[in-house]
Design an enzyme around this catalytic site. Structure first.
Site, PDB file in Angstrom:
ATOM      1  N   PHE A 119      18.041  26.071 -17.822  1.00 58.35           N
ATOM      2  CA  PHE A 119      18.205  26.731 -16.515  1.00 58.35           C
ATOM      3  C   PHE A 119      16.880  27.244 -15.948  1.00 58.35           C
ATOM      4  O   PHE A 119      16.884  27.990 -14.979  1.00 58.35           O
ATOM      5  CB  PHE A 119      19.198  27.892 -16.643  1.00 58.35           C
ATOM      6  CG  PHE A 119      20.559  27.451 -17.101  1.00 58.35           C
ATOM      7  CD1 PHE A 119      21.461  26.885 -16.201  1.00 58.35           C
ATOM      8  CD2 PHE A 119      20.936  27.564 -18.433  1.00 58.35           C
ATOM      9  CE1 PHE A 119      22.704  26.447 -16.629  1.00 58.35           C
ATOM     10  CE2 PHE A 119      22.181  27.133 -18.867  1.00 58.35           C
ATOM     11  CZ  PHE A 119      23.073  26.573 -17.957  1.00 58.35           C
ATOM     12  N   CYS A 138      15.804  18.961  -8.974  1.00 57.23           N
ATOM     13  CA  CYS A 138      17.113  19.283  -9.560  1.00 57.23           C
ATOM     14  C   CYS A 138      18.247  19.324  -8.540  1.00 57.23           C
ATOM     15  O   CYS A 138      19.176  18.511  -8.619  1.00 57.23           O
ATOM     16  CB  CYS A 138      17.039  20.607 -10.293  1.00 57.23           C
ATOM     17  SG  CYS A 138      16.010  20.506 -11.751  1.00 57.23           S
ATOM     18  N   ARG A 185       8.516  16.692  -5.803  1.00 55.16           N
ATOM     19  CA  ARG A 185       9.722  15.864  -5.788  1.00 55.16           C
ATOM     20  C   ARG A 185      10.762  16.436  -4.818  1.00 55.16           C
ATOM     21  O   ARG A 185      11.086  17.608  -4.885  1.00 55.16           O
ATOM     22  CB  ARG A 185      10.298  15.753  -7.209  1.00 55.16           C
ATOM     23  CG  ARG A 185       9.401  14.912  -8.126  1.00 55.16           C
ATOM     24  CD  ARG A 185       9.926  14.851  -9.536  1.00 55.16           C
ATOM     25  NE  ARG A 185       9.773  16.099 -10.256  1.00 55.16           N
ATOM     26  CZ  ARG A 185      10.131  16.279 -11.527  1.00 55.16           C
ATOM     27  NH1 ARG A 185      10.659  15.288 -12.200  1.00 55.16           N
ATOM     28  NH2 ARG A 185       9.953  17.441 -12.118  1.00 55.16           N
TER      29      ARG A 185
HETATM   30  N1  LIG Z   1      12.264  20.496 -13.462  1.00 53.16           N
HETATM   31  C1  LIG Z   1      13.136  21.470 -13.554  1.00 53.16           C
HETATM   32  O1  LIG Z   1      12.966  22.537 -12.960  1.00 53.16           O
HETATM   33  C2  LIG Z   1      14.370  21.309 -14.406  1.00 53.16           C
HETATM   34  C3  LIG Z   1      15.131  22.442 -14.720  1.00 53.16           C
HETATM   35  C4  LIG Z   1      16.248  22.291 -15.520  1.00 53.16           C
HETATM   36  C5  LIG Z   1      16.616  21.022 -15.961  1.00 53.16           C
HETATM   37  N2  LIG Z   1      15.872  19.933 -15.604  1.00 53.16           N
HETATM   38  C6  LIG Z   1      16.279  18.623 -16.117  1.00 53.16           C
HETATM   39  O2  LIG Z   1      15.451  18.301 -17.243  1.00 53.16           O
HETATM   40  C7  LIG Z   1      15.196  16.891 -17.289  1.00 53.16           C
HETATM   41  C8  LIG Z   1      13.706  16.646 -17.267  1.00 53.16           C
HETATM   42  O3  LIG Z   1      13.186  17.118 -16.037  1.00 53.16           O
HETATM   43  P1  LIG Z   1      11.620  17.271 -15.791  1.00 53.16           P
HETATM   44  O4  LIG Z   1      11.467  17.929 -14.478  1.00 53.16           O
HETATM   45  O5  LIG Z   1      10.983  17.869 -16.998  1.00 53.16           O
HETATM   46  O6  LIG Z   1      11.207  15.720 -15.693  1.00 53.16           O
HETATM   47  P2  LIG Z   1       9.741  15.113 -15.789  1.00 53.16           P
HETATM   48  O7  LIG Z   1       9.803  13.822 -15.066  1.00 53.16           O
HETATM   49  O8  LIG Z   1       8.727  16.134 -15.409  1.00 53.16           O
HETATM   50  O9  LIG Z   1       9.556  14.829 -17.355  1.00 53.16           O
HETATM   51  C9  LIG Z   1      10.201  13.822 -18.059  1.00 53.16           C
HETATM   52  C10 LIG Z   1       9.233  13.320 -19.125  1.00 53.16           C
HETATM   53  O10 LIG Z   1       9.925  12.411 -19.982  1.00 53.16           O
HETATM   54  C11 LIG Z   1       9.027  11.381 -20.332  1.00 53.16           C
HETATM   55  N3  LIG Z   1       9.802  10.232 -20.825  1.00 53.16           N
HETATM   56  C12 LIG Z   1      10.617   9.410 -20.138  1.00 53.16           C
HETATM   57  N4  LIG Z   1      11.151   8.480 -20.956  1.00 53.16           N
HETATM   58  C13 LIG Z   1      10.668   8.745 -22.192  1.00 53.16           C
HETATM   59  C14 LIG Z   1      10.835   8.142 -23.470  1.00 53.16           C
HETATM   60  N5  LIG Z   1      11.645   7.073 -23.636  1.00 53.16           N
HETATM   61  N6  LIG Z   1      10.185   8.661 -24.507  1.00 53.16           N
HETATM   62  C15 LIG Z   1       9.367   9.736 -24.357  1.00 53.16           C
HETATM   63  N7  LIG Z   1       9.163  10.340 -23.171  1.00 53.16           N
HETATM   64  C16 LIG Z   1       9.798   9.856 -22.112  1.00 53.16           C
HETATM   65  C17 LIG Z   1       8.250  11.127 -19.046  1.00 53.16           C
HETATM   66  O11 LIG Z   1       7.033  10.451 -19.283  1.00 53.16           O
HETATM   67  C18 LIG Z   1       8.043  12.553 -18.540  1.00 53.16           C
HETATM   68  O12 LIG Z   1       6.843  13.111 -19.038  1.00 53.16           O
HETATM   69  C19 LIG Z   1      15.947  16.304 -16.100  1.00 53.16           C
HETATM   70  O13 LIG Z   1      17.213  15.885 -16.514  1.00 53.16           O
HETATM   71  C20 LIG Z   1      16.082  17.479 -15.159  1.00 53.16           C
HETATM   72  O14 LIG Z   1      17.181  17.357 -14.310  1.00 53.16           O
HETATM   73  C21 LIG Z   1      14.748  20.053 -14.861  1.00 53.16           C
END
Ligand SMILES: NC(=O)c1ccc[n+]([C@@H]2O[C@H](COP(=O)([O-])OP(=O)(O)OC[C@H]3O[C@@H](n4cnc5c(N)ncnc54)[C@H](O)[C@@H]3O)[C@@H](O)[C@H]2O)c1
Length: 474
Positions: A151, A279, A346
């Site tokens: 969260f 998100c 984004r």
């Molecule tokens: N950004 C936010 O504020 C937030 C908050 C809560 C939940 N989320 C959720 O968390 C998840 C991640 O979001 P984020 O913002 O950190 O995304 P992001 O794109 O910043 O990070 C994802 C990472 O995963 C890596 N990745 C992808 N495939 C991979 C693999 N097969 N092996 C290893 N690494 C791999 C990518 O290179 C990237 O660094 C999403 O589902 C998002 O909805 C995000």
């Protein structure tokens, strides 16, 4: 505990650094070579308060980085999966990254592991991850899958992680729930907050984080429903702001009045150009898809999305109202990130609005305290968007100033200097950062959201002309 976190993005990197801060031995995995190299060099690839301090504190000690998922799986008892779940064209979440990580974990499994969904995923993902792991040869008795949605908010991610409103653990067996609970124990027993060098948070004195144990499906729904509710609050106040504009009321006063009701609360009631980020937009669409696929009509979600999209159009109409024609206009844009405190672009409403302005033939000089490198990549070297090194530089000679992100630095700008630097004294504020009376006193024409415009010389209307004629005759 030995913990692996797969995906070193906004969530994974923060979670990994915070687990190291809680005393665990953490290996962060990513398949983006450039990001890995930056992390291994000790650089922090994202703008996030306290993250550089945590990386410096733990890198090379309790925190390491690797591209080798199998190695990370074999050495860890719990594996948090925090890869992206972006939207597909139809609004469904793209779960292919989650699936590929599940396959990789299954192939490496050699002992009992708890696989934790930290990414935001639709209901049933937990059981799909389990099925995929079984299909890829993981013995059923050697793993469990837990849903532990995140969260945190970008901009305050580290403090949100370490001082959470709640930790949700969705687990269908006690054994795996206990493993995940242990990872968070320094937060739930309050011992972390007693450490002299603990990262400061929003609470003072004794604090114990609240852990809520649910089923896996409920945990998946809690995350989607939470984001949908918050987005709905934003769209609600934006719809109220439109009514305020129509009747000449002030949405900030209305907001104060309704937000003071403890059942409603003030947070997430800020009118503006709508929500963005990685998100809310995608999670709303994914939640709507889940509801539809399961035969539930959830029209409230459609309306939330519609109001949000309309906010950007309303803002464009305000720019037209302030400047009449846009072709050839030179505009100063303050703010590019989807919100303050982050460099994340984004689904940023600022980016969408800039693209509309470029289509109308405007040229833009933009400034953002954190997001300009990412914006330079987004718009490319040949676009009509140039970047300034300060807000004041962006304003120099511009036909108007547009405020698109709610950075505190912008609210502190010297209004006299804004007026002096602009070609026309026009500010169109998509975030209600300024007080209309002060803008008026500074000699600026000011257009904001849900509040009466401040226009120093109003164009003559039929009524005002009749009025003037009557006065003349008298
Ligand atoms: N950004 C936010 O504020 C937030 C908050 C809560 C939940 N989320 C959720 O968390 C998840 C991640 O979001 P984020 O913002 O950190 O995304 P992001 O794109 O910043 O990070 C994802 C990472 O995963 C890596 N990745 C992808 N495939 C991979 C693999 N097969 N092996 C290893 N690494 C791999 C990518 O290179 C990237 O660094 C999403 O589902 C998002 O909805 C995000």
């Amino acid at each position: 505990m030995r913990i692996a976190v797969v995906g070193s993005g906004y969530v994974g990197l923060v979670a990994g650094a915070c687990f190291a801060e809680l005393g665990h031995d953490v290996l962060l995995v990513d398949n983006d070579e450039r990001k890995l190299a930056e992390l291994q060099r000790g650089e922090c690839p994202i703008h996030e308060k306290f993250l550089p301090e945590l990386l410096e504190r733990h890198h090379g000690k309790r925190l390491g980085f690797t591209g080798d998922l199998a190695e990370a799986v074999r050495r860890s008892e719990v594996i948090f999966v925090a890869v992206g779940t972006p939207p597909k064209d139809d609004g469904d979440a793209d779960l292919s990254y989650v699936e590929s990580v599940a396959q990789g974990i299954a192939c490496a499994i050699d002992d009992y592991k708890v696989v934790v969904e930290k990414s935001t995923v639709p209901v049933y993902t937990n059981s799909w991850v389990r099925k995929i792991m079984l299909l890829n040869g993981a013995p059923a008795e050697l793993f469990d899958v837990v849903s532990n949605p995140e969260f945190l908010r970008e901009g305050t991610a580290v403090a949100d992680f370490l001082y959470p409103d709640r930790i949700v653990v969705g687990a269908d067996t006690d054994r795996c729930a206990e493993v995940v609970a242990r990872a968070y124990q320094p937060l739930t027993d309050g011992s972390y907050y007693k450490q002299p060098d603990a990262i400061p948070g929003p609470v003072t004195g004794a604090f114990e984080a609240n852990l809520i144990r649910t089923s896996a499906k409920s945990a998946e729904l809690i995350k989607h429903a939470s984001n949908a509710f918050l987005a709905m609050k934003i769209s609600f106040i934006n719809a109220v702001a439109s009514v305020c504009e129509a009747v000449g009321a002030d949405v900030e006063q209305v907001r104060e009045g309704i937000g003071s009701d403890s059942r409603i609360g003030r947070r997430f009631l800020s009118p503006g150009i709508g929500y963005g980020g990685s998100c809310f937009p995608k999670d709303l669409l994914a939640f709507r898809s889940v509801a539809r696929e399961n035969g539930c009509h959830f029209g409230l979600l459609d309306e939330t999305v519609r109001v949000n999209e309309e906010q950007r159009n309303r803002f464009m109409r305000k720019v037209h109202k302030a400047l009449w024609t846009l072709k050839g206009k030179k505009l100063a844009v303050l703010g590019l990130a989807f919100k303050n405190g982050t460099d994340d672009l984004r689904e940023s409403p600022a980016v969408a609005i800039i693209k509309s302005l470029l289509k109308e033939g405007c040229s833009i000089t933009a400034y953002d305290p954190a997001a300009m490198d990412r914006a330079a990549e987004e718009f490319g070297p040949n676009s009509a968007v140039k970047f300034a090194t300060s807000s004041y530089e962006a304003l120099e000679g511009a036909d108007a100033c547009l405020v698109l992100t709610e950075w505190e630095d912008f609210a502190a700008l010297d209004l006299g200097r804004i007026k002096q630097l602009l070609r026309y004294p026009i500010v169109v504020d998509g975030r209600n950062l300024f007080c209309p009376a002060l803008m008026e006193a500074a000699g600026l024409n000011y257009y904001s959201v849900g509040r009466p415009d401040v226009v120093r010389e109003r164009p003559a209307t039929i009524t005002s002309l009749k009025e003037a004629a009557k006065n003349e005759a008298a």
